[in-house]
Design a protein around this motif. Sequence first.
Motif, PDB file in Angstrom:
ATOM      1  N   SER A  47       0.827  -1.212   0.000  1.00  0.00           N
ATOM      2  CA  SER A  47       0.000   0.000   0.000  1.00  0.00           C
ATOM      3  C   SER A  47       0.861   1.260   0.000  1.00  0.00           C
ATOM      4  N   LYS A  48       1.953   1.228   0.744  1.00  0.00           N
ATOM      5  CA  LYS A  48       2.854   2.378   0.793  1.00  0.00           C
ATOM      6  C   LYS A  48       3.480   2.637  -0.582  1.00  0.00           C
ATOM      7  N   ILE A  49       3.920   1.569  -1.245  1.00  0.00           N
ATOM      8  CA  ILE A  49       4.526   1.724  -2.565  1.00  0.00           C
ATOM      9  C   ILE A  49       3.485   2.166  -3.585  1.00  0.00           C
ATOM     10  N   PHE A  50       2.290   1.609  -3.513  1.00  0.00           N
ATOM     11  CA  PHE A  50       1.222   2.017  -4.426  1.00  0.00           C
ATOM     12  C   PHE A  50       0.941   3.514  -4.306  1.00  0.00           C
ATOM     13  N   GLU A  51       0.930   4.013  -3.081  1.00  0.00           N
ATOM     14  CA  GLU A  51       0.653   5.441  -2.893  1.00  0.00           C
ATOM     15  C   GLU A  51       1.791   6.294  -3.465  1.00  0.00           C
ATOM     16  N   GLU A  52       3.022   5.813  -3.357  1.00  0.00           N
ATOM     17  CA  GLU A  52       4.148   6.541  -3.964  1.00  0.00           C
ATOM     18  C   GLU A  52       3.994   6.584  -5.483  1.00  0.00           C
ATOM     19  N   ILE A  53       3.577   5.470  -6.071  1.00  0.00           N
ATOM     20  CA  ILE A  53       3.348   5.425  -7.518  1.00  0.00           C
ATOM     21  C   ILE A  53       2.236   6.392  -7.912  1.00  0.00           C
ATOM     22  N   PHE A  54       1.153   6.368  -7.148  1.00  0.00           N
ATOM     23  CA  PHE A  54       0.017   7.259  -7.425  1.00  0.00           C
ATOM     24  C   PHE A  54       0.452   8.717  -7.364  1.00  0.00           C
ATOM     25  N   GLN A  55       1.213   9.086  -6.347  1.00  0.00           N
ATOM     26  CA  GLN A  55       1.673  10.465  -6.213  1.00  0.00           C
ATOM     27  C   GLN A  55       2.640  10.845  -7.339  1.00  0.00           C
ATOM     28  N   ALA A  56       3.405   9.869  -7.815  1.00  0.00           N
ATOM     29  CA  ALA A  56       4.357  10.147  -8.891  1.00  0.00           C
ATOM     30  C   ALA A  56       3.673  10.279 -10.243  1.00  0.00           C
ATOM     31  N   ARG A  57       2.499   9.671 -10.403  1.00  0.00           N
ATOM     32  CA  ARG A  57       1.882   9.597 -11.724  1.00  0.00           C
ATOM     33  C   ARG A  57       0.634  10.467 -11.899  1.00  0.00           C
ATOM     34  N   TYR A  58      -0.080  10.745 -10.817  1.00  0.00           N
ATOM     35  CA  TYR A  58      -1.439  11.267 -10.930  1.00  0.00           C
ATOM     36  C   TYR A  58      -1.528  12.632 -11.609  1.00  0.00           C
ATOM     37  N   SER A  59      -0.744  13.597 -11.166  1.00  0.00           N
ATOM     38  CA  SER A  59      -0.894  14.947 -11.712  1.00  0.00           C
ATOM     39  C   SER A  59      -0.518  14.990 -13.191  1.00  0.00           C
ATOM     40  N   ARG A  60       0.509  14.268 -13.560  1.00  0.00           N
ATOM     41  CA  ARG A  60       0.939  14.251 -14.955  1.00  0.00           C
ATOM     42  C   ARG A  60      -0.120  13.620 -15.855  1.00  0.00           C
ATOM     43  N   VAL A  61      -0.593  12.450 -15.448  1.00  0.00           N
ATOM     44  CA  VAL A  61      -1.583  11.754 -16.267  1.00  0.00           C
ATOM     45  C   VAL A  61      -2.876  12.555 -16.365  1.00  0.00           C
ATOM     46  N   SER A  62      -3.299  13.155 -15.269  1.00  0.00           N
ATOM     47  CA  SER A  62      -4.548  13.913 -15.274  1.00  0.00           C
ATOM     48  C   SER A  62      -4.468  15.112 -16.211  1.00  0.00           C
ATOM     49  N   LEU A  63      -3.313  15.762 -16.259  1.00  0.00           N
ATOM     50  CA  LEU A  63      -3.157  16.891 -17.156  1.00  0.00           C
ATOM     51  C   LEU A  63      -3.172  16.439 -18.615  1.00  0.00           C
ATOM     52  N   ILE A  64      -2.534  15.317 -18.915  1.00  0.00           N
ATOM     53  CA  ILE A  64      -2.548  14.802 -20.283  1.00  0.00           C
ATOM     54  C   ILE A  64      -3.962  14.368 -20.675  1.00  0.00           C
TER      55      ILE A  64
END
Length: 417
Positions: A350-367
């Motif tokens: 869960s900790k690693i998943f949240e790190e992935i989400f934080q690393a990816r979310y803003s970029r993907v949402s903008l695209i």
Amino acid sequence: MPFRIVIVGGGIAGFTAAIALRGPDRIITVLEQSRLNKEIGALISLQPNASRIVESIWGLKEELHGDARAIVDEGFRIYNTDGRLVNTVPLLSKKEYGGDRLCFHRRDLHDTLKKAAVSPDREGDPVVVRTASKVVECDPSKGTVTLESGEIVTGDLIIGADGIHSAMRKHVLDAEPSALPTGHSAYRLMIPCEVLEKEEPEFCSKINPRDPFTSMMVAHNCRLVMGPGRNGEVYGIVALVPDEQMNEDPNAKQSWVAEGELSKMLATFSEYPSWVTSIFKHSQDLGLWQLRDLDPLEKWHNDRLILIGDAAHAMLPTQGQGASQAIEDAEALGSFFENITDSPSSENISKIFEEIFQARYSRVSLIQAYSRQAAKPATATDDNKKVTMKADEFMDYNCMYRGAKLWKQQQEVSSTA
């Protein structure tokens, strides 16, 4: 205990996740509901941000240019309906991207990625691919998925890579969102270049189907996006049409492999010149699907389950980033889990998943937002969600990406500056 990874979905997202996660003491199983034997007549592109990952990080450059028969796209050419070239946007001048825009027949790319996933010559055990294995249920806390047959498959990690109509999404969110109709549908065609050269000399005198460029024509609220594949053997066309101008029933054409009707497509493009529309009849097959996307999800993961690709952030094809963002997701999984060798705890996952989400979310949402905006007419306004970057600035934003961990570091620095 070995690290067991179950990937639901055997598409580009699923197989790239499998490639990225392969390693010692890992058992990776891909569950695909189809039999992987449906030929899909369409071209697909990997943008430089994704081709760099596949070629440089995963070491598949030779395979992409050999088995997958990639064409290096040299840029965009914009034509008017008279066949006059009005603008060229070169791509090869952007060497700082670290990769090229590559165009493929979708089946060639898919088969090449699958071959790499199951190859005995890569690090770790070959991925196990199980076809005709439709997943109907998931328990994220136990790390189990249930197949239509009743069989239960267990993993430490469950990856939902099952597309825009994901069956895994409901196990992550309290309220499952529906894929949103965007007001556009798209025909897809694939024509042998030798047929065009023989049967359509007027078209070929204006647009050479073997030239390594993506050609575009926009008129009457419709747009054609065209380019070569398979080392110039075939010419692919995507024809974007507003639903209100389409002569077919858009509600009946939601599947990627749904068939379109030539007579109805010709009626939709009746205002286009005949030197363009006459090529449509040569397509080996004619597909039609309603373009849908998702609003950004509030989260991508729950316990041992994470969503990637279209399951997490389906987007319109106007930026050509759908497959490329799935590959970025796969790179993020491989990067953040690279030092995990034993069967990890639920808390650690869960900790690693949240790190992935934080690393990816803003970029993907903008695209996602920019892809949706680019599909609208220039006169359309939606000030609350409008992306203000210019097209060339967004191209740099898309393509200068250097992996999830570096992106996360850059975001953290910019937020504290």
